[in-house]
Design a protein around this motif. Structure first.
Motif, PDB file in Angstrom:
ATOM      1  N   LEU A 216       0.780  -1.175   0.029  1.00  0.00           N
ATOM      2  CA  LEU A 216       0.011  -0.095   0.006  1.00  0.00           C
ATOM      3  C   LEU A 216       0.756   1.055  -0.165  1.00  0.00           C
ATOM      4  O   LEU A 216       0.475   2.168  -0.545  1.00  0.00           O
ATOM      5  CB  LEU A 216      -0.985  -0.134   1.299  1.00  0.00           C
ATOM      6  N   ILE A 217       1.946   1.203   0.755  1.00  0.00           N
ATOM      7  CA  ILE A 217       2.898   2.290   0.627  1.00  0.00           C
ATOM      8  C   ILE A 217       3.562   2.773  -0.660  1.00  0.00           C
ATOM      9  O   ILE A 217       3.590   3.769  -1.188  1.00  0.00           O
ATOM     10  CB  ILE A 217       3.924   2.327   1.801  1.00  0.00           C
ATOM     11  N   CYS A 218       3.964   1.637  -1.297  1.00  0.00           N
ATOM     12  CA  CYS A 218       4.558   1.775  -2.704  1.00  0.00           C
ATOM     13  C   CYS A 218       3.379   2.219  -3.618  1.00  0.00           C
ATOM     14  O   CYS A 218       3.839   2.998  -4.391  1.00  0.00           O
ATOM     15  CB  CYS A 218       5.175   0.525  -2.998  1.00  0.00           C
ATOM     16  N   LEU A 219       2.399   1.784  -3.605  1.00  0.00           N
ATOM     17  CA  LEU A 219       1.144   2.249  -4.286  1.00  0.00           C
ATOM     18  C   LEU A 219       0.751   3.415  -4.110  1.00  0.00           C
ATOM     19  O   LEU A 219       0.756   4.344  -5.054  1.00  0.00           O
ATOM     20  CB  LEU A 219       0.023   1.265  -4.062  1.00  0.00           C
ATOM     21  N   ALA A 220       0.975   4.142  -2.932  1.00  0.00           N
ATOM     22  CA  ALA A 220       0.451   5.213  -2.551  1.00  0.00           C
ATOM     23  C   ALA A 220       1.700   6.314  -2.891  1.00  0.00           C
ATOM     24  O   ALA A 220       1.403   7.520  -3.221  1.00  0.00           O
ATOM     25  CB  ALA A 220       0.349   5.452  -1.125  1.00  0.00           C
ATOM     26  N   GLY A 221       2.983   5.787  -2.789  1.00  0.00           N
ATOM     27  CA  GLY A 221       4.066   6.834  -3.372  1.00  0.00           C
ATOM     28  C   GLY A 221       4.282   6.696  -4.510  1.00  0.00           C
ATOM     29  O   GLY A 221       5.423   7.380  -4.965  1.00  0.00           O
ATOM     30  N   GLY A 222       3.722   5.779  -5.435  1.00  0.00           N
ATOM     31  CA  GLY A 222       4.105   5.799  -6.635  1.00  0.00           C
ATOM     32  C   GLY A 222       5.533   5.158  -6.862  1.00  0.00           C
ATOM     33  O   GLY A 222       6.312   5.358  -8.120  1.00  0.00           O
ATOM     34  N   GLY A 223       6.039   4.380  -6.163  1.00  0.00           N
ATOM     35  CA  GLY A 223       7.451   3.846  -6.312  1.00  0.00           C
ATOM     36  C   GLY A 223       7.983   3.024  -5.277  1.00  0.00           C
ATOM     37  O   GLY A 223       7.124   2.547  -4.130  1.00  0.00           O
ATOM     38  N   GLY A 224       9.218   2.797  -5.208  1.00  0.00           N
ATOM     39  CA  GLY A 224       9.814   2.111  -4.000  1.00  0.00           C
ATOM     40  C   GLY A 224      10.069   0.682  -4.111  1.00  0.00           C
ATOM     41  O   GLY A 224      10.391  -0.048  -3.064  1.00  0.00           O
ATOM     42  N   TRP A 225       9.564   0.087  -5.196  1.00  0.00           N
ATOM     43  CA  TRP A 225       9.374  -1.489  -5.359  1.00  0.00           C
ATOM     44  C   TRP A 225      10.991  -2.055  -5.116  1.00  0.00           C
ATOM     45  O   TRP A 225      11.099  -3.209  -4.711  1.00  0.00           O
ATOM     46  CB  TRP A 225       8.807  -1.976  -6.554  1.00  0.00           C
TER      47      TRP A 225
END
Length: 307
Positions: A216-225
């Motif tokens: 959810l955090i990656c989706l919310a931030g648009g990256g970070g995967w």
């Protein structure tokens, strides 16, 4: 038709975000977490004795599971049907921490924005377990971001998952174990043995929610995967590294690293890459948090619609 659990959870999430836990109620009767804390403290005094620490810790963990689940089951049994649904929803809000988490972290961000480092340290000390007196601006911002990410899991995503799975019994059993982990789940001479069972159970109960929170955090931030895949396991906890590395990757900063806890140096691996975060990054993290919460609401809403 009685509301199903996804609908009840969505309502609880919305109500808790809007109202939180009233201060007047906290002053008068406390909070379920403080009730659990008093029980844990009593068991600590009675059972955390030399020669009985491991057995006492296992007994404490089992008592907490039974008390939490029994409390939730009693409420559900006493509030059947439509008339009891609002009661279940309101009581479920006490196991969620969206509003309080926002308030605690925003209380750190506000003074940092004004250049008031000492006030930021003081606000941070009310939220984290590490020593804050010697932290610089970047250290305060990093600690606040880390607790925001980790608490998104154990204060919001995990209670939501366990409410969906088992209703109020699941939610309150989890909250009891989570409270025990924060109080006695330390790797020191006093709690290494007594708190081990509760800490291990907390790891089990947070395993799935931590990974959901990270996504959810990656989706919310648009990256970070990429950082999530690389650094998710680089943490002393099998779970905390997932949401923290997701937040580090999303923001493009470095979190983690060693810190002092009760005067003792705790060596920790770093998460992410880039500069240490500053006040502006803490504000960005709060915006990511808000979007992650909204995505959680949307996910629960979709579940309710599918059912």
């Amino acid at each position: 038709m009685i509301l199903d659990r996804p609908e009840q959870l969505l309502a609880a999430l919305l109500v808790e975000a809007a109202l939180g836990y009233p201060e007047w109620l906290l002053r008068r009767v406390g909070h379920p977490v403080t009730w659990a804390g008093r029980l844990i403290a009593a068991m600590d005094r009675r059972w955390n004795r030399e020669g009985y620490q491991s057995g006492g810790g296992i007994a404490a963990m089992l008592v907490l599971l039974l008390v939490g689940a029994g409390f939730g089951l009693a409420i559900e049994c006493l509030t059947p049907g439509w008339a009891g649904t609002p009661v279940v929803i309101l009581i479920a809000t006490t196991g969620l921490a969206q509003r309080s988490l926002w308030n605690h972290v925003a209380a750190v961000a506000d003074p940092l924005d004004r250049g008031q480092l000492d006030a930021g340290r003081t606000a941070l000390s009310r939220t984290v377990g590490r020593d804050t007196a010697a932290l610089d601006e970047n250290g305060v911002a990093a600690a606040a971001i880390e607790t925001l990410a980790e608490s998104f899991c154990d204060g919001i995503a995990a209670p939501a998952v366990w409410f969906l799975a088992l209703g109020l019994p699941g939610l309150f059993a989890f909250k009891c174990i989570s409270t025990a982990d924060s109080m006695i789940g330390h790797r020191d001479a006093c709690y290494e043995l007594f708190g081990k069972a509760s800490a291990m159970m907390d790891d089990v109960l947070n395993w799935v929610p931590a990974r959901i929170a990270a996504v959810l955090i990656c989706l919310a931030g648009g990256g970070g995967w990429r950082i999530l895949r690389r650094d998710g396991r680089n943490h002393l906890s099998p779970n905390a590294g997932w949401p923290e590395s997701a937040m580090a990757g999303t923001l493009g900063v470095t979190l983690g690293g060693g810190a002092f806890y009760d005067g003792e140096w705790n060596a920790r691996q770093t998460l992410g890459e880039g500069p240490r975060p500053g006040p502006a990054d803490l504000r960005r993290a709060l915006r990511v948090f808000l979007r992650a919460v909204l995505l959680l609401w949307l996910s629960v809403g979709v579940l309710a619609w599918l059912r």
